[in-house]
Structures are given as C-alpha cells and as structure tokens.
Design a protein around this motif. Structure first.
Motif, PDB file in Angstrom:
ATOM      1  N   ASN A   1       0.794  -1.222   0.000  1.00  0.00           N
ATOM      2  CA  ASN A   1       0.000   0.000   0.000  1.00  0.00           C
ATOM      3  C   ASN A   1       0.832   1.281   0.000  1.00  0.00           C
ATOM      4  O   ASN A   1       1.866   1.361   0.643  1.00  0.00           O
ATOM      5  CB  ASN A   1      -0.904  -0.029   1.241  1.00  0.00           C
ATOM      6  N   ASN A   2       0.349   2.253  -0.722  1.00  0.00           N
ATOM      7  CA  ASN A   2       0.783   3.632  -0.559  1.00  0.00           C
ATOM      8  C   ASN A   2      -0.408   4.353   0.069  1.00  0.00           C
ATOM      9  O   ASN A   2      -1.487   4.320  -0.516  1.00  0.00           O
ATOM     10  CB  ASN A   2       1.107   4.275  -1.911  1.00  0.00           C
ATOM     11  N   PRO A   3      -0.305   4.943   1.251  1.00  0.00           N
ATOM     12  CA  PRO A   3       0.923   5.301   1.956  1.00  0.00           C
ATOM     13  C   PRO A   3       1.368   4.347   3.057  1.00  0.00           C
ATOM     14  O   PRO A   3       2.460   4.553   3.600  1.00  0.00           O
ATOM     15  CB  PRO A   3       0.515   6.622   2.609  1.00  0.00           C
TER      16      PRO A   3
ATOM     17  N   PHE B   1      -7.259  -3.344  -8.656  1.00  0.00           N
ATOM     18  CA  PHE B   1      -6.148  -3.696  -7.768  1.00  0.00           C
ATOM     19  C   PHE B   1      -4.870  -3.007  -8.241  1.00  0.00           C
ATOM     20  O   PHE B   1      -4.359  -3.302  -9.319  1.00  0.00           O
ATOM     21  CB  PHE B   1      -5.968  -5.223  -7.776  1.00  0.00           C
ATOM     22  N   ASP B   2      -4.384  -2.083  -7.423  1.00  0.00           N
ATOM     23  CA  ASP B   2      -3.180  -1.320  -7.779  1.00  0.00           C
ATOM     24  C   ASP B   2      -1.963  -2.008  -7.168  1.00  0.00           C
ATOM     25  O   ASP B   2      -1.800  -2.028  -5.946  1.00  0.00           O
ATOM     26  CB  ASP B   2      -3.338   0.114  -7.241  1.00  0.00           C
ATOM     27  N   ALA B   3      -1.125  -2.567  -8.037  1.00  0.00           N
ATOM     28  CA  ALA B   3       0.058  -3.300  -7.562  1.00  0.00           C
ATOM     29  C   ALA B   3       1.328  -2.579  -8.010  1.00  0.00           C
ATOM     30  O   ALA B   3       2.325  -3.203  -8.381  1.00  0.00           O
ATOM     31  CB  ALA B   3       0.011  -4.732  -8.083  1.00  0.00           C
ATOM     32  N   ALA B   4       1.304  -1.247  -7.942  1.00  0.00           N
ATOM     33  CA  ALA B   4       2.455  -0.456  -8.406  1.00  0.00           C
ATOM     34  C   ALA B   4       3.737  -0.780  -7.635  1.00  0.00           C
ATOM     35  O   ALA B   4       4.839  -0.562  -8.141  1.00  0.00           O
ATOM     36  CB  ALA B   4       2.139   1.039  -8.280  1.00  0.00           C
ATOM     37  N   TYR B   5       3.584  -1.327  -6.405  1.00  0.00           N
ATOM     38  CA  TYR B   5       4.777  -1.622  -5.580  1.00  0.00           C
ATOM     39  C   TYR B   5       5.030  -3.122  -5.443  1.00  0.00           C
ATOM     40  O   TYR B   5       5.717  -3.559  -4.534  1.00  0.00           O
ATOM     41  CB  TYR B   5       4.614  -0.972  -4.195  1.00  0.00           C
ATOM     42  N   GLU B   6       4.473  -3.881  -6.369  1.00  0.00           N
ATOM     43  CA  GLU B   6       4.573  -5.352  -6.309  1.00  0.00           C
ATOM     44  C   GLU B   6       6.013  -5.846  -6.178  1.00  0.00           C
ATOM     45  O   GLU B   6       6.302  -6.804  -5.454  1.00  0.00           O
ATOM     46  CB  GLU B   6       3.926  -5.918  -7.586  1.00  0.00           C
TER      47      GLU B   6
ATOM     48  N   ARG C   1      -0.139  -2.084 -12.922  1.00  0.00           N
ATOM     49  CA  ARG C   1       1.295  -2.195 -12.582  1.00  0.00           C
ATOM     50  C   ARG C   1       2.036  -1.034 -13.246  1.00  0.00           C
ATOM     51  O   ARG C   1       1.525  -0.410 -14.180  1.00  0.00           O
ATOM     52  CB  ARG C   1       1.871  -3.507 -13.120  1.00  0.00           C
ATOM     53  N   SER C   2       3.278  -0.848 -12.804  1.00  0.00           N
ATOM     54  CA  SER C   2       4.037   0.286 -13.324  1.00  0.00           C
ATOM     55  C   SER C   2       5.525  -0.042 -13.321  1.00  0.00           C
ATOM     56  O   SER C   2       5.989  -0.813 -12.478  1.00  0.00           O
ATOM     57  CB  SER C   2       3.772   1.495 -12.428  1.00  0.00           C
ATOM     58  N   PHE C   3       6.258   0.537 -14.258  1.00  0.00           N
ATOM     59  CA  PHE C   3       7.715   0.398 -14.243  1.00  0.00           C
ATOM     60  C   PHE C   3       8.365   1.533 -13.433  1.00  0.00           C
ATOM     61  O   PHE C   3       9.573   1.640 -13.371  1.00  0.00           O
ATOM     62  CB  PHE C   3       8.263   0.391 -15.675  1.00  0.00           C
ATOM     63  N   SER C   4       7.529   2.384 -12.815  1.00  0.00           N
ATOM     64  CA  SER C   4       8.055   3.557 -12.099  1.00  0.00           C
ATOM     65  C   SER C   4       8.886   3.179 -10.890  1.00  0.00           C
ATOM     66  O   SER C   4       9.971   3.710 -10.682  1.00  0.00           O
ATOM     67  CB  SER C   4       6.901   4.443 -11.623  1.00  0.00           C
ATOM     68  N   LYS C   5       8.348   2.288 -10.052  1.00  0.00           N
ATOM     69  CA  LYS C   5       8.993   2.061  -8.767  1.00  0.00           C
ATOM     70  C   LYS C   5       9.908   0.839  -8.766  1.00  0.00           C
ATOM     71  O   LYS C   5      10.660   0.638  -7.832  1.00  0.00           O
ATOM     72  CB  LYS C   5       7.933   1.955  -7.661  1.00  0.00           C
ATOM     73  N   ASN C   6       9.851   0.011  -9.813  1.00  0.00           N
ATOM     74  CA  ASN C   6      10.820  -1.096  -9.852  1.00  0.00           C
ATOM     75  C   ASN C   6      12.058  -0.696 -10.653  1.00  0.00           C
ATOM     76  O   ASN C   6      13.175  -0.852 -10.201  1.00  0.00           O
ATOM     77  CB  ASN C   6      10.188  -2.383 -10.395  1.00  0.00           C
TER      78      ASN C   6
ATOM     79  N   THR D   1      10.378   8.438 -17.061  1.00  0.00           N
ATOM     80  CA  THR D   1      10.443   7.834 -18.411  1.00  0.00           C
ATOM     81  C   THR D   1       9.049   7.441 -18.885  1.00  0.00           C
ATOM     82  O   THR D   1       8.758   7.501 -20.070  1.00  0.00           O
ATOM     83  CB  THR D   1      11.387   6.601 -18.369  1.00  0.00           C
ATOM     84  N   ARG D   2       8.178   7.056 -17.971  1.00  0.00           N
ATOM     85  CA  ARG D   2       6.758   6.781 -18.149  1.00  0.00           C
ATOM     86  C   ARG D   2       6.433   5.495 -18.913  1.00  0.00           C
ATOM     87  O   ARG D   2       6.421   5.469 -20.138  1.00  0.00           O
ATOM     88  CB  ARG D   2       6.031   7.958 -18.838  1.00  0.00           C
ATOM     89  N   CYS D   3       6.192   4.452 -18.194  1.00  0.00           N
ATOM     90  CA  CYS D   3       5.628   3.238 -18.786  1.00  0.00           C
ATOM     91  C   CYS D   3       4.968   2.412 -17.684  1.00  0.00           C
ATOM     92  O   CYS D   3       5.530   2.282 -16.588  1.00  0.00           O
ATOM     93  CB  CYS D   3       6.707   2.409 -19.485  1.00  0.00           C
TER      94      CYS D   3
HETATM   95  N1  PLP Z   1      -0.295   3.898  -7.860  1.00  0.00           N
HETATM   96  C1  PLP Z   1       0.253   4.165  -6.671  1.00  0.00           C
HETATM   97  C2  PLP Z   1      -0.286   3.492  -5.467  1.00  0.00           C
HETATM   98  C3  PLP Z   1       1.308   5.081  -6.560  1.00  0.00           C
HETATM   99  O1  PLP Z   1       1.833   5.353  -5.361  1.00  0.00           O
HETATM  100  C4  PLP Z   1       1.788   5.719  -7.723  1.00  0.00           C
HETATM  101  C5  PLP Z   1       2.875   6.704  -7.670  1.00  0.00           C
HETATM  102  O2  PLP Z   1       3.322   7.186  -6.680  1.00  0.00           O
HETATM  103  C6  PLP Z   1       1.184   5.408  -8.927  1.00  0.00           C
HETATM  104  C7  PLP Z   1       0.142   4.508  -8.973  1.00  0.00           C
HETATM  105  C8  PLP Z   1       1.606   6.119 -10.179  1.00  0.00           C
HETATM  106  O3  PLP Z   1       2.474   5.382 -10.940  1.00  0.00           O
HETATM  107  P1  PLP Z   1       2.967   5.895 -12.353  1.00  0.00           P
HETATM  108  O4  PLP Z   1       4.286   6.560 -12.141  1.00  0.00           O
HETATM  109  O5  PLP Z   1       3.054   4.650 -13.175  1.00  0.00           O
HETATM  110  O6  PLP Z   1       1.958   6.846 -12.900  1.00  0.00           O
END
Ligand code: PLP
Length: 407
Positions: A185-187, A213-218, A244-249, A255-257
C-alpha cells in the motif's frame, strides 16, 4: 457561455505537497545553515538500469533510420512488451494472463484515474482510507460523490485501514460495486495475505462487483507467502483489473511506462442486467483516447525482463529496502509503532500526535521532511509516511538526526 463541470468545484485543493514545500522553505530561510533531508515525496532517486538505458539508446538510433523508423504503434502496446509482461509477471507465477489482456500505458496514475470512466455515475464505490488520492479525486470529477464534509466525500464507502485491522481493510457490510485496493500500500506500506485477498475476490464474485487492484509496488514484496498479483487468487480473473508500473521497480517515474491487465473473462452489466466484456470496453476507451507509449520507452521497459535487467532491478529495490529497514528499525527503537518498510518502500509511523505537529517536530529538531498522514485521508491524522527513496547515506544521516532529536 462556456460552463464548467461543477464536480471540479467539490475537489479539495491538495495543499499537501505545496504546504510541505512552503514550510520547508520557511524553515530553510530562518535556518540557512541547517541541512534538510527530504523523505517526503514518493519519487525514486536512482538512475535507470544499464540494460534499460542500452535498449533505450538502441531504439532511439532505430528512429534515426528510415528502414527501422516507427511511427504510431499499436495503442495497446507492442507485442514484444505485452508478451514479456504476460510471461514474466503472470504466467511465471501461475496466473493465467495472456498478452492481449495487457494494455501498455504511460502510467498507473493515468490508468487508475481513467478506469472509472467506464462505469455509471450511480454505482457505489469503496475506497481505502488512507489512500493514494487519485482514486478519490477521479471519481469526484466524474460526479460519483456528493460534497466534502468532515474530511470525507458524501456517497463514498470508506475502507478504514487502522492499527486494529493491521492496515488491511475489512470487507464492507453494505453492498458496493467498485472496490479500489492497493497492496503493497501507498501510503501505509501494508501488504495483504492470500487469504485476505481471496475474501475480497469472493465478495466481488458474490456481489457482481469489480476490484481495481493497484500493484504499483509489487516488486518490493520479499515475503514468499504474499501474493504478487490478484490473479493468484481463485476466481479473480472474472472480477479484477490489475495496475502495474515500471516507475517504482525500474525507476521509470520520469520515463513513463506502465500497464493495466483486463482479463477477457471480466463481465460488467448495463441497466437491464445484460453482460458486457470489460476488456472490449477498456479496449475501446484506450484506443480512442490513447496513442501508445513511445517505441524506445517500450524497448527500455522490455529490457527490465532480460537477465541483466532483472538483476539490476533486484539490486535497485534491495537498495531501497535496505533504507526502509533502517527507517523502520530506528523509528521502532524510538518507541513508535510502524507498519510497512518490509515489503514496501514506505514506512507508516504512528506519530502519537497530530501528523502536522510531528512533521514540524522532525523538521525543526532533525531537519528531516516526511509526509503528514492527514494528506491521505482521515485515518492518517496521527501518522506520517517516511519514504525510503533516497541514498543510503542520506537515510543514515536522517535517522541519526531523528534518533538524537527524539531520544
Ligand atoms: N499507484 C500508486 C499506489 C502510486 O503510489 C503511484 C505513484 O506514486 C502510482 C500509482 C503512479 O504510478 P505511475 O508513475 O506509473 O503513474
């Protein structure tokens, strides 16, 4: 006269990060000799993996040559990336997801914000508190809430994450149509077990609801017992979308993907109860409003799945997790209850006082900036979020200063 969408007037101005910046600037002006270490914003600090940079450069060079140049690509993403995603992130974990169920995009922020467009304005929505604010605000903009009062929007069902439930919300007593969940989870940095996620999937199946289901930090999950994807749960293919996102891994925040997974088996309904395929609706929306992620960026993202890329990403994340462990240990030793920081880059600290007061205390006494939890919802009013996104040296210095200040 040109008239506005008045739902925008219901939005609460997000003063959180501008307030933080103002208070920081005021403090720095009054104390020019003091060093400030920022552990507030959730942006990565380390450079892109070499494997990604090399693939990126190579693809940019291809754009310089007519025989290899590429114009518009498929809106849903190039097959090479969709195939790599489906194979590595899902099939390898036993989750039955095919490449054509993956929609590549320029961010999980856009995807989590845009997805609500597909649904009627009178559905019942369950949203966690505290929460990544995009889920709430995008629904406010579309008119799915009433006004803001006593720290909450009328009409939303809030899923409280507190010490009592170990920051994993209980299933609501009432029936809801759309459920936002985010793990890790964020935060809060909290994670959900397979049993807990299975309860949500079962609920969604019984109620014909949909889980976003947001798994951006998977990729921060280290505990082998935890699920990485909602599709590891029985029956989730019929009731869940995953982001999912390539931002945090891999550090793609600039760069955005990212990508969304929309299984072909998810059904949604019209006012007469007729079934529709969510995949077809999202495909229509995506291809109408989005024209694809840049080819070099998709090539860079594909490189995340190469052997070299996987190792570099693992090291990147290990670095942030080492920071997170130090933050958690320091705060726990000082007598603060913490969650997160084990399978997540965020540590959610019970401040035992108002979150802005604690923010000021850390700033003045230690020169460290955190994020007051009240910015994420009413359940955050006595918490702060500390982020592990910084160099180890800065984290070590910040924790030393906090330990001296709060001892
Ligand atoms: N989802 C959550 C829970 C996040 O904390 C963030 C970014 O902080 C995002 C999505 C956004 O990700 P992205 O950079 O792919 O837009």
């Amino acid at each position: 006269m040109i008239r506005i969408n008045e739902n925008y007037l219901k939005l609460q101005s997000s003063y959180l990060f501008s307030d933080i910046a103002k208070r920081m600037a005021r403090f720095q002006e009054a104390n020019p000799e003091r060093e400030i270490i920022r552990l507030g914003i959730g942006d990565v600090t380390r450079a892109l993996p070499r494997a990604c940079i090399e693939a990126f450069h190579k693809a940019v060079d291809e754009m310089a040559n007519e025989s290899t140049f590429r114009g518009y690509g498929p809106e849903q993403g190039y097959p090479f990336l969709r195939e790599a995603i489906a194979a590595h992130d899902f099939q390898a974990r036993g989750a039955d997801i095919s490449p054509d169920e993956v929609f590549v995009s320029d961010g999980a922020k856009c995807d989590t914000g845009n997805f609500q467009e597909l649904f009627s304005t009178d559905i019942v929505i369950a949203i966690p508190d505290p929460v990544y604010p995009v889920y709430v605000d995008s629904n406010v903009m579309s008119g799915r809430t009433g006004f803001f009062s006593h720290g909450r929007y009328e009409g939303l069902v809030y899923l409280e994450s507190t010490t009592e439930n170990h920051y994993v919300p209980h299933i609501p007593k009432e029936r809801v149509d759309l459920i936002y969940l985010c793990f890790p989870n964020n935060p809060t940095g909290a994670t959900a077990s397979k049993e807990q996620l299975q309860l949500w999937v079962d609920y969604a199946r019984q109620n014909r609801s949909l889980i976003l289901f947001d798994a951006a930090y998977e990729s921060y999950i280290r505990d082998d017992s935890l699920p990485h994807s909602i599709y590891e749960m029985k029956g989730a293919r019929d009731v869940a979308v995953e982001f999912r996102s390539f931002s945090k891994n891999a550090g793609f925040t600039g760069t955005r993907c990212a990508y969304s997974v929309v299984p072909k088996s998810v059904s949604v309904y019209d006012s007469e109860g007729n079934r529709h395929a969510l995949h077809a609706l999202w495909n229509r929306r995506h291809t109408t409003k989005f024209n694809g992620v840049a080819y070099p960026v998709q090539k860079a993202a594909e490189a995340v799945y190469s052997e070299e890329g996987q190792e570099e990403v693992r090291n990147l994340i290990e670095g942030y997790l080492t920071n997170a462990r130090l933050v958690r240990r320091t705060m726990t030793d000082l007598g603060y209850e913490c969650v997160g920081g084990k399978n997540s880059p965020y540590i959610w600290v019970d401040a035992k006082m108002d979150s802005w007061e604690f923010f000021e205390l850390l700033l003045r006494k230690a020169g460290v900036v955190c994020t007051p939890g009240s910015g994420f919802g009413r359940c955050g009013t006595h918490h702060v979020r500390i982020s592990a996104f910084n160099s180890y040296e800065n984290i070590e210095k910040a924790m030393g200063k906090i330990a001296d200040a709060l001892k």
